[in-house]
Design a protein around this motif. Structure first.
Motif, PDB file in Angstrom:
ATOM      1  N   PHE A   1      45.396  30.523  46.561  1.00  0.00           N
ATOM      2  CA  PHE A   1      44.620  29.474  45.892  1.00  0.00           C
ATOM      3  C   PHE A   1      45.506  28.264  45.572  1.00  0.00           C
ATOM      4  CE2 PHE A   1      41.808  33.061  44.005  1.00  0.00           C
ATOM      5  CZ  PHE A   1      41.106  33.141  45.203  1.00  0.00           C
ATOM      6  N   GLN A   2      46.733  28.539  45.116  1.00  0.00           N
ATOM      7  CA  GLN A   2      47.668  27.465  44.741  1.00  0.00           C
ATOM      8  C   GLN A   2      47.898  26.503  45.900  1.00  0.00           C
ATOM      9  OE1 GLN A   2      49.992  27.243  41.639  1.00  0.00           O
ATOM     10  NE2 GLN A   2      49.831  25.196  42.506  1.00  0.00           N
TER      11      GLN A   2
ATOM     12  N   THR B   1      46.152  26.152  48.707  1.00  0.00           N
ATOM     13  CA  THR B   1      44.987  25.694  49.480  1.00  0.00           C
ATOM     14  C   THR B   1      44.097  24.771  48.648  1.00  0.00           C
ATOM     15  OG1 THR B   1      43.799  27.734  48.887  1.00  0.00           O
ATOM     16  CG2 THR B   1      44.915  27.667  51.030  1.00  0.00           C
ATOM     17  N   ILE B   2      43.729  25.222  47.459  1.00  0.00           N
ATOM     18  CA  ILE B   2      42.827  24.425  46.617  1.00  0.00           C
ATOM     19  C   ILE B   2      43.417  23.062  46.300  1.00  0.00           C
ATOM     20  CG2 ILE B   2      41.845  24.248  44.294  1.00  0.00           C
ATOM     21  CD1 ILE B   2      41.325  27.259  44.398  1.00  0.00           C
TER      22      ILE B   2
ATOM     23  N   GLY C   1      40.116  26.666  40.482  1.00  0.00           N
ATOM     24  CA  GLY C   1      40.981  27.827  40.301  1.00  0.00           C
ATOM     25  C   GLY C   1      40.253  28.938  39.557  1.00  0.00           C
TER      26      GLY C   1
ATOM     27  N   ALA D   1      37.364  30.303  41.874  1.00  0.00           N
ATOM     28  CA  ALA D   1      37.872  31.154  42.945  1.00  0.00           C
ATOM     29  C   ALA D   1      38.275  32.524  42.404  1.00  0.00           C
ATOM     30  CB  ALA D   1      39.064  30.482  43.625  1.00  0.00           C
TER      31      ALA D   1
ATOM     32  N   ARG E   1      41.536  35.077  35.301  1.00  0.00           N
ATOM     33  CA  ARG E   1      40.906  33.810  35.668  1.00  0.00           C
ATOM     34  C   ARG E   1      41.529  32.656  34.885  1.00  0.00           C
ATOM     35  NH1 ARG E   1      34.892  36.052  34.542  1.00  0.00           N
ATOM     36  NH2 ARG E   1      35.039  37.940  35.846  1.00  0.00           N
TER      37      ARG E   1
ATOM     38  N   SER F   1      43.543  29.610  36.727  1.00  0.00           N
ATOM     39  CA  SER F   1      43.053  28.250  36.522  1.00  0.00           C
ATOM     40  C   SER F   1      44.162  27.316  36.039  1.00  0.00           C
ATOM     41  CB  SER F   1      41.902  28.260  35.510  1.00  0.00           C
ATOM     42  OG  SER F   1      41.521  26.944  35.170  1.00  0.00           O
TER      43      SER F   1
ATOM     44  N   ILE G   1      47.106  26.912  38.620  1.00  0.00           N
ATOM     45  CA  ILE G   1      46.787  26.028  39.739  1.00  0.00           C
ATOM     46  C   ILE G   1      46.681  24.577  39.284  1.00  0.00           C
ATOM     47  CG2 ILE G   1      44.947  25.428  41.384  1.00  0.00           C
ATOM     48  CD1 ILE G   1      44.490  28.401  41.782  1.00  0.00           C
TER      49      ILE G   1
END
Length: 325
Positions: free
Chosen positions: A76-77, A79-80, A240, A243, A254, A258, A261
């Motif tokens: 996630f880090q 890509t997002i 974040g 996802a 979560r 969040s 990220i």
């Protein structure tokens, strides 16, 4: 040492205000701060050395204990944040220099001040520390590779030059900090409490150097850059969390994902942009340094007032908090 620890704690709590004040002063009176720009890599190395001193082998063992949340968080880090930056650059029709600067901001690893915010937000602190550590270690490959793939359309991206610089200012200092903690733990325990102060001073120096050298471009591009950084940071925090929710991580995880990220290593962004890109490309990371440390505490306060259900409480006990940016 006790006085320095108190000053260090104070500096860490009001870091965002110090960044804003330093940026304003450097903008209004740029000449005295311009020479600092030559020492930006050294200053960031000092910050990362402090990070290494706060890390322990257990930070990496946690990856083996909970590999799926850490692996997902790492994906996630990287890509997002860069993809969101690219989308915002197109949406706002940013000039090429600002566009590549925003993508760079999205391509750097998580900032270690996120660990403090996750702790305050009652998030999963071990997960946050593991994400910070792992994203930092893969940064020499991930950051220049992502920037090359997404932003080389705007200007040349020197992959190997960036790789070398990240190793020099991130990996080597962190490794030295780890080795110092391993072989001279007594010295580290006596000095680690003042490292937030050292880190704050180093980051403030980096910011004043960057702002003073780009005062004219900041005056003309500051507003649109602020809007871009604000949207980017908000999207990172929201996406974040979303996802992490979609892959069924726990509520505490979560929160950690969040914040982790949403808060980037802006010091690295400033360093790479200063050394390898154009002056205007520095601006997103400069603004991000202040903005991330405003929204981070806001999110931490918001979540701290919303207790987790029984069974969802994060494993905070025994986890050290990295406090360097």
């Amino acid at each position: 040492m006790r006085v320095l620890s108190g000053v260090s704690s104070f500096a860490g709590r009001f870091f965002a205000l110090f960044v804003i004040a330093a940026a304003i002063i450097a903008f209004l009176i740029p000449e005295p701060f311009m020479p600092i720009n030559s020492y930006v890599p050294i200053l960031l190395g000092i910050v990362m050395f402090g990070m290494g001193m706060t890390m322990k082998p257990v930070d990496f063992k946690r990856v083996a204990k909970q590999p799926i949340p850490v692996a997902l968080g790492l994906v996630f880090q990287y890509t997002i944040m860069p993809l969101t930056a690219l989308a915002i650059a197109y949406l706002l029709n940013l000039p090429p220099e600002l566009a590549i600067g925003l993508v760079l901001l999205g391509s750097v690893p998580g900032g270690t001040s996120s660990n403090v915010m996750v702790y305050l937000a009652k998030g999963d602190l071990p997960l946050s520390i593991s994400m910070t550590s792992l994203s930092t270690l893969v940064a020499p490959i991930a950051t220049p590779a992502i920037l090359y793939l997404l932003a080389s359309q705007w200007m040349p991206v020197e992959f190997w030059a960036m790789f070398t610089m990240i190793v020099q200012v991130i990996i080597i200092p962190v490794t030295l900090g780890l080795l110092l903690r391993r072989f001279l733990p007594v010295i580290v325990e006596k000095t680690v409490t003042v490292m937030p102060l050292v880190s704050v001073l180093a980051i403030l120096a980096i910011i004043t150097g960057a702002v003073s050298s780009n005062a004219e471009t900041l005056a003309t591009a500051g507003f649109i850059s602020f809007v871009a950084v604000m949207l980017h940071n908000g999207a990172g925090l929201a996406l974040g969390y979303t996802a992490a929710y979609l892959v069924r991580l726990t509520p505490s995880q979560r929160r950690a994902v969040s914040i982790e990220i949403g808060m980037q290593n802006t010091g690295l962004g400033v360093t790479l942009a200063t050394a390898h890109l154009s002056p205007l490309s520095v601006i997103p990371s400069v603004i991000g340094t202040a903005w991330h440390n405003i929204t981070g505490p806001i999110m931490a306060t918001y979540w701290a007032k919303r207790p987790l259900k029984e069974g969802d409480a994060p494993p905070q006990q025994g986890a050290d908090i990295n406090v360097s940016k």
